[in-house]
Design an enzyme around this catalytic site. Structure first.
Site, PDB file in Angstrom:
ATOM      1  N   ALA A 158       0.826  -1.115  -0.033  1.00  0.00           N
ATOM      2  CA  ALA A 158       0.310   0.075   0.145  1.00  0.00           C
ATOM      3  C   ALA A 158       0.792   1.128  -0.200  1.00  0.00           C
ATOM      4  CB  ALA A 158      -0.907   0.015   1.080  1.00  0.00           C
ATOM      5  N   LYS A 159       0.554   2.189  -0.703  1.00  0.00           N
ATOM      6  CA  LYS A 159       1.393   3.461  -0.729  1.00  0.00           C
ATOM      7  C   LYS A 159       0.689   4.332   0.002  1.00  0.00           C
ATOM      8  CE  LYS A 159       3.218   6.786  -4.164  1.00  0.00           C
ATOM      9  NZ  LYS A 159       4.620   6.269  -3.962  1.00  0.00           N
ATOM     10  N   SER A 160       0.913   4.267   1.484  1.00  0.00           N
ATOM     11  CA  SER A 160       0.162   4.872   2.404  1.00  0.00           C
ATOM     12  C   SER A 160       1.059   5.780   2.763  1.00  0.00           C
ATOM     13  CB  SER A 160      -0.245   3.830   3.437  1.00  0.00           C
ATOM     14  OG  SER A 160       0.762   3.480   4.315  1.00  0.00           O
TER      15      SER A 160
END
Length: 318
Positions: A158-160
């Site tokens: 996830a590109k969080s």
């Protein structure tokens, strides 16, 4: 990288002046990092402005939101249309694209579910991440003392927003120690990635890169480089690599939306190969830039023209 302070930002379906694009200080994202984002590029090609693999970026944005149980109020087509709308509203021919899905203002418990899910899209003019000299000669980097997050802590796929607290530590340490960038290891001591870049290692004309399981972001530029490398006749292997691989490599390079394809000339003051950009890195750079500029056939449909506005009455929500 400076911001213009002018222009338009897309927020929850409306165009807002740059200086009016604000959120409340009690928004959940401010306190708990509850947001996911993307970084994409629009290039000024010979056929006009075109976004590079915007479909893949929007898909990863929605995937990241799903991992964090955030259901955005806009589907992939609506988000794609919004990106194109905000590029046109700012009259950009080339720009960096930053869509953000985040939890807004409602309550400040750790439980994020009561908070609304907001969406914003920023664009700004941004050239090369590193200097022309760095792109040609390479970067001096170090192995960071900060490891990437372990599996089952926070999801690397996830590109969080939260993951980039780790990235900041890696970057700041590298700069403080006199390097341009840092390379992180995973918690087992194997190669992972840079502060915000995937990494490739070349030895004996074989290209290696760490697999997704080594706390690596499933990079879109990474996927593009693997595709181009195979088309150019190179063997590519995704496999776990120990840190010393960097010291005995013929070439090492970063890739990512911001850095594009950038060589590394030394790691921990150990010279990589001949101490400048190697021939495989240069070949991949050349092909990548030919495609994004539109001077080489886009056989994969990676360039998506900004195009004309969405027809009146078309649905913008899910």
């Amino acid at each position: 990288m400076g911001f213009p302070g002018t222009g338009k930002i897309w927020m929850n379906g409306a165009m807002v002046d740059w200086n009016d694009a604000k959120i409340h200080v009690a928004s959940h994202i401010v306190h708990y990092g509850s947001g996911v984002f993307e970084g994409a590029r629009c290039y000024d090609t010979v056929k006009g402005p075109a976004c590079f693999r915007l479909d893949a970026h929007i898909r990863r944005l929605i995937d990241s939101a799903r991992i964090y149980r955030m259901e955005p109020p806009y589907d992939a087509q609506a988000l794609t249309d919004a990106v194109n709308d905000v590029i046109r509203a700012n009259n950009f021919r080339a720009c960096y694209i930053r869509p953000l899905i985040y939890r807004g203002y409602d309550s400040l418990g750790v439980n994020p579910l009561p908070c609304p899910i907001d969406v914003a899209i920023m664009v700004w003019e941004w050239g090369a991440y590193f200097t022309k000299e760095a792109i040609e000669e390479g970067l001096d980097v170090k192995i960071s003392t900060w490891a990437r997050n372990a599996p089952n802590t926070t999801p690397a796929m996830a590109k969080s927003v939260a993951n980039y607290a780790n990235a900041q530590l890696i970057k700041m340490e590298a700069l403080a120690d006199g390097y341009a960038e840092g390379i992180a290891l995973d918690t087992q001591g194997n190669l992972s990635e840079g502060s915000g870049q995937n990494i490739f290692v070349v030895r004996d004309n074989i290209i290696y890169t760490p697999p997704i399981g080594n706390s690596v972001l499933w990079g879109i530029t990474r996927d593009s480089v693997i595709t181009l490398a195979k088309e150019l006749g190179f063997e590519v292997r995704e496999q776990t690599l120990p840190r010393e691989t960097l010291y005995i490599a013929d070439e090492v390079f970063f890739c990512g939306t911001a850095v594009e394809v950038t060589p590394i000339r030394s790691v921990d003051r150990v010279t990589v190969g001949r101490g400048r950009r190697g021939p495989i890195t240069e070949a991949l750079q050349q092909r990548f830039f030919e495609i994004v500029k539109g001077t080489y056939p886009d056989n994969h449909g990676w360039l998506q023209p900004v195009g004309s506005p969405t027809p009146a009455g078309a649905s913008k929500g899910r």
